[in-house]
Every structure is written in structure tokens, then in C-alpha cells.
Motif scaffolding. Structure first.
Motif, PDB file in Angstrom:
ATOM      1  N   UNK A 262       0.830  -1.208   0.000  1.00  6.27           N
ATOM      2  CA  UNK A 262       0.000   0.000   0.000  1.00  6.27           C
ATOM      3  C   UNK A 262       0.866   1.260   0.000  1.00  6.27           C
ATOM      4  N   UNK A 263       1.943   1.262   0.770  1.00  4.56           N
ATOM      5  CA  UNK A 263       2.813   2.436   0.833  1.00  4.56           C
ATOM      6  C   UNK A 263       3.327   2.814  -0.547  1.00  4.56           C
ATOM      7  N   UNK A 264       3.577   1.830  -1.384  1.00  2.84           N
ATOM      8  CA  UNK A 264       4.019   2.102  -2.757  1.00  2.84           C
ATOM      9  C   UNK A 264       2.831   2.465  -3.641  1.00  2.84           C
ATOM     10  N   UNK A 265       1.765   1.694  -3.582  1.00  2.76           N
ATOM     11  CA  UNK A 265       0.620   1.899  -4.479  1.00  2.76           C
ATOM     12  C   UNK A 265      -0.084   3.232  -4.272  1.00  2.76           C
ATOM     13  N   UNK A 266      -0.007   3.799  -3.078  1.00  6.22           N
ATOM     14  CA  UNK A 266      -0.693   5.067  -2.815  1.00  6.22           C
ATOM     15  C   UNK A 266      -0.023   6.241  -3.515  1.00  6.22           C
ATOM     16  N   UNK A 267       1.208   6.036  -3.978  1.00  8.11           N
ATOM     17  CA  UNK A 267       1.976   7.061  -4.686  1.00  8.11           C
ATOM     18  C   UNK A 267       2.161   6.589  -6.134  1.00  8.11           C
ATOM     19  N   UNK A 268       1.352   7.102  -7.065  1.00  6.07           N
ATOM     20  CA  UNK A 268       1.413   6.617  -8.449  1.00  6.07           C
ATOM     21  C   UNK A 268       2.804   6.716  -9.087  1.00  6.07           C
ATOM     22  N   UNK A 269       3.551   7.764  -8.772  1.00  7.04           N
ATOM     23  CA  UNK A 269       4.893   7.896  -9.349  1.00  7.04           C
ATOM     24  C   UNK A 269       5.837   6.822  -8.807  1.00  7.04           C
ATOM     25  N   UNK A 270       5.776   6.577  -7.523  1.00  9.74           N
ATOM     26  CA  UNK A 270       6.624   5.547  -6.925  1.00  9.74           C
ATOM     27  C   UNK A 270       6.220   4.164  -7.430  1.00  9.74           C
ATOM     28  N   UNK A 271       4.927   3.917  -7.516  1.00  4.52           N
ATOM     29  CA  UNK A 271       4.424   2.643  -8.018  1.00  4.52           C
ATOM     30  C   UNK A 271       4.914   2.405  -9.445  1.00  4.52           C
ATOM     31  N   UNK A 272       4.814   3.426 -10.291  1.00  5.28           N
ATOM     32  CA  UNK A 272       5.272   3.295 -11.678  1.00  5.28           C
ATOM     33  C   UNK A 272       6.780   3.066 -11.736  1.00  5.28           C
ATOM     34  N   UNK A 273       7.522   3.727 -10.860  1.00  6.68           N
ATOM     35  CA  UNK A 273       8.976   3.564 -10.843  1.00  6.68           C
ATOM     36  C   UNK A 273       9.357   2.131 -10.477  1.00  6.68           C
TER      37      UNK A 273
ATOM     38  N   UNK B 251       7.475  -0.590 -10.600  1.00  6.44           N
ATOM     39  CA  UNK B 251       6.999  -1.483 -11.660  1.00  6.44           C
ATOM     40  C   UNK B 251       7.927  -1.419 -12.869  1.00  6.44           C
ATOM     41  N   UNK B 252       8.369  -0.207 -13.212  1.00  5.56           N
ATOM     42  CA  UNK B 252       9.290  -0.043 -14.332  1.00  5.56           C
ATOM     43  C   UNK B 252      10.622  -0.735 -14.103  1.00  5.56           C
ATOM     44  N   UNK B 253      11.162  -0.623 -12.894  1.00  6.31           N
ATOM     45  CA  UNK B 253      12.416  -1.307 -12.573  1.00  6.31           C
ATOM     46  C   UNK B 253      12.267  -2.813 -12.739  1.00  6.31           C
ATOM     47  N   UNK B 254      11.189  -3.357 -12.203  1.00  7.09           N
ATOM     48  CA  UNK B 254      10.971  -4.806 -12.280  1.00  7.09           C
ATOM     49  C   UNK B 254      10.719  -5.256 -13.714  1.00  7.09           C
ATOM     50  N   UNK B 255       9.990  -4.456 -14.470  1.00  8.50           N
ATOM     51  CA  UNK B 255       9.726  -4.794 -15.875  1.00  8.50           C
ATOM     52  C   UNK B 255      11.033  -4.779 -16.681  1.00  8.50           C
ATOM     53  N   UNK B 256      11.824  -3.735 -16.508  1.00  7.72           N
ATOM     54  CA  UNK B 256      13.091  -3.641 -17.242  1.00  7.72           C
ATOM     55  C   UNK B 256      13.996  -4.820 -16.919  1.00  7.72           C
ATOM     56  N   UNK B 257      14.050  -5.197 -15.647  1.00  6.69           N
ATOM     57  CA  UNK B 257      14.894  -6.322 -15.243  1.00  6.69           C
ATOM     58  C   UNK B 257      14.428  -7.626 -15.884  1.00  6.69           C
ATOM     59  N   UNK B 258      13.121  -7.800 -15.955  1.00  6.19           N
ATOM     60  CA  UNK B 258      12.570  -9.056 -16.468  1.00  6.19           C
ATOM     61  C   UNK B 258      12.522  -9.132 -17.993  1.00  6.19           C
ATOM     62  N   UNK B 259      12.348  -7.991 -18.659  1.00  5.78           N
ATOM     63  CA  UNK B 259      12.061  -8.030 -20.094  1.00  5.78           C
ATOM     64  C   UNK B 259      13.029  -7.274 -20.996  1.00  5.78           C
ATOM     65  N   UNK B 260      13.853  -6.401 -20.434  1.00  2.00           N
ATOM     66  CA  UNK B 260      14.676  -5.560 -21.291  1.00  2.00           C
ATOM     67  C   UNK B 260      16.173  -5.723 -21.091  1.00  2.00           C
TER      68      UNK B 260
ATOM     69  N   UNK C 276      20.961  -5.287 -10.552  1.00  2.00           N
ATOM     70  CA  UNK C 276      20.978  -3.941  -9.967  1.00  2.00           C
ATOM     71  C   UNK C 276      19.588  -3.320  -9.967  1.00  2.00           C
ATOM     72  N   UNK C 277      18.833  -3.514 -11.041  1.00  2.00           N
ATOM     73  CA  UNK C 277      17.464  -2.985 -11.103  1.00  2.00           C
ATOM     74  C   UNK C 277      16.583  -3.634 -10.040  1.00  2.00           C
ATOM     75  N   UNK C 278      16.698  -4.952  -9.893  1.00  2.00           N
ATOM     76  CA  UNK C 278      15.894  -5.654  -8.889  1.00  2.00           C
ATOM     77  C   UNK C 278      16.308  -5.278  -7.470  1.00  2.00           C
ATOM     78  N   UNK C 279      17.588  -5.039  -7.257  1.00  2.56           N
ATOM     79  CA  UNK C 279      18.035  -4.598  -5.938  1.00  2.56           C
ATOM     80  C   UNK C 279      17.476  -3.220  -5.611  1.00  2.56           C
ATOM     81  N   UNK C 280      17.433  -2.323  -6.602  1.00  2.65           N
ATOM     82  CA  UNK C 280      16.854  -1.003  -6.363  1.00  2.65           C
ATOM     83  C   UNK C 280      15.368  -1.129  -6.012  1.00  2.65           C
TER      84      UNK C 280
END
Length: 115
Positions: free
Chosen positions: A65-76, A78-87, A96-100
Motif C-alpha cells: 500500500x505504501x508504494x501503491x498510494x503514490x502513483x509515481x513511486x508505483x510506476x517507478x 513497476x518499471x524497474x521490475x519490468x526492465x529487469x525481467x524483459x529488457x 541492480x534494477x531488482x536490488x533497487x
């Protein structure tokens, strides 16, 4: 990147640290989490008849919830995890992306409720 400050404009405050208050906050400010929250509660807490699972449940969902309540943080995150998994072709970069993302999740789990 850190979790949003308490009282930051547009970011809902953290609720009282109880399952009921957290569920109400999720329903109001992060409803996309509600089906998973309810399913997790039913499977690991409500149907378990064992209150020893509540602290672990609260720790996980408090951070979510602490992450989801802040759309910018949530997107950040999610983006880190997506980049690590797919890009990432480089395992070190993916790590490094997953650690962040993990560090952000740990900080979010320690978010405090406004006094």
C-alpha cells in the motif's frame, strides 16, 4: 528514490496499522490491490485460524500500500521490475534494477503513519 513524505500533496497518508484500517485505505486509494489483499487474507489469515500469520501479512501489505498510494513511486518500482525481467540482456544490470526495487520495497514497508 524514497517513499513519499507524510502529508505530501496528493499522496494519501498511511492508515492506522490494523488489518481493517489498511483494507479500508486500499479500497479507497489503491483498489487494484483489493482482490489480492482479500484473497491473501482469506487464504493465510481468516481460514487459517491462526493469528500468528497476521504480522507477516501486515508487513507485506503495508509495504504494498505504501508504494501503491503514490502513483509515481508505483510506476517507478513497476518499471524497474519490468526492465529487469524483459529488457536487460546483462544479468548484472538486471540484478541492480531488482536490488533497487527491493530497497524501495523495504523502505516502503517501514513507512510510518502520521501522528
Amino acid at each position: 528514490m524514497t517513499t513519499s513524505a507524510v502529508g505530501e500533496p496528493g499522496i494519501p497518508p498511511m492508515p492506522e496499522r490494523t488489518p481493517k484500517a489498511l483494507r479500508e485505505a486500499i479500497a479507497q486509494h489503491a483498489p487494484k490491490l483489493l482482490p489480492d489483499f482479500d484473497a491473501h487474507w482469506k487464504r493465510y489469515v481468516a481460514d487459517a485460524y491462526d493469528i500468528s500469520t497476521v504480522p507477516a501479512f501486515m508487513a507485506r501489505w503495508w509495504g504494498e500500500y505504501a508504494i501503491a498510494r503514490d502513483p509515481q513511486l508505483d510506476a517507478h518500482v513497476t518499471g524497474l521490475e519490468h526492465r529487469a525481467a524483459h529488457e536487460c540482456a546483462d544479468p548484472a544490470e538486471a540484478k541492480a534494477l531488482l536490488e533497487e526495487a527491493s530497497n524501495i520495497r523495504h523502505m516502503a514497508a517501514r513507512a510510518r503513519r502520521a501522528a
